[in-house]
Design a protein around this motif. Structure first.
Motif, PDB file in Angstrom:
ATOM      1  N   LEU A   1      41.770  35.943  49.691  1.00 54.61           N
ATOM      2  CA  LEU A   1      42.326  37.059  48.913  1.00 54.61           C
ATOM      3  C   LEU A   1      43.820  37.218  49.182  1.00 54.61           C
TER       4      LEU A   1
ATOM      5  N   GLN B   1      46.784  36.965  46.398  1.00 56.68           N
ATOM      6  CA  GLN B   1      47.778  38.022  46.191  1.00 56.68           C
ATOM      7  C   GLN B   1      49.196  37.469  46.320  1.00 56.68           C
TER       8      GLN B   1
ATOM      9  N   LEU C   1      36.399  39.998  45.791  1.00 56.18           N
ATOM     10  CA  LEU C   1      36.280  41.438  46.061  1.00 56.18           C
ATOM     11  C   LEU C   1      34.836  41.899  45.919  1.00 56.18           C
TER      12      LEU C   1
ATOM     13  N   ARG D   1      32.664  43.393  49.027  1.00 54.25           N
ATOM     14  CA  ARG D   1      32.024  44.710  48.896  1.00 54.25           C
ATOM     15  C   ARG D   1      30.519  44.625  49.140  1.00 54.25           C
TER      16      ARG D   1
ATOM     17  N   ARG E   1      39.941  36.433  42.444  1.00 55.68           N
ATOM     18  CA  ARG E   1      40.142  37.664  43.225  1.00 55.68           C
ATOM     19  C   ARG E   1      38.998  38.643  42.963  1.00 55.68           C
ATOM     20  N   SER E   2      38.609  38.805  41.694  1.00 52.31           N
ATOM     21  CA  SER E   2      37.507  39.712  41.351  1.00 52.31           C
ATOM     22  C   SER E   2      36.198  39.266  41.999  1.00 52.31           C
TER      23      SER E   2
END
Length: 130
Positions: A72, A76, A23, A27, A19-20
């Motif tokens: 993602l 989640q 992200l 970004r 997930r990191s």
């Protein structure tokens, strides 16, 4: 079969790590997209060939971003299943998902048999034909 606590923790760590990574990638791509948009607004001159290549690249970037956002979402959902206690149980048949499958695909929500049926029914596994 329930997942041993150490395996469960390892899978949760893998999900959080992925997930990191996603992200950070999203970004970075959004920032690069904003920079490109500003360059275009600043009057960068393109010919028709450059425009079509730029459009293709933008479409590829959008498709990649869609896949990242979808992944993602699956991560989640997997983390939520961990909290609610249904992680590792197939959402279709209710059987346990093999640990080897979860280790290969920690966000898996289906056992391999149900995933194969889902892919076949949705056409995802079908080879493209002319």
């Amino acid at each position: 079969m329930s997942i041993a606590p150490e395996s469960r923790q390892r899978l949760a760590d893998a999900l959080r790590h992925r997930r990191s990574e996603l992200l950070a990638q999203v970004r970075a791509e959004l920032a690069a997209s904003d920079e490109q948009h500003l360059a275009d607004l600043a009057g960068k001159v393109h010919d028709a060939g450059d425009e079509s290549v730029a459009d293709l690249l933008a479409d590829l970037d959008a498709a990649r971003m869609d896949r990242q956002v979808e992944e993602l979402r699956h991560i989640q959902q997997a983390l939520a299943r961990m909290v609610e206690g249904s992680y590792g149980v197939c959402g279709d048949c209710g059987e346990n998902i093999a640990l080897a499958r979860l280790e290969a695909q920690p966000a898996a929500s289906r056992c391999i048999a149900c995933q194969d049926r889902h892919d076949h029914a949705s056409g995802a596994a079908a080879a493209p034909r002319l």
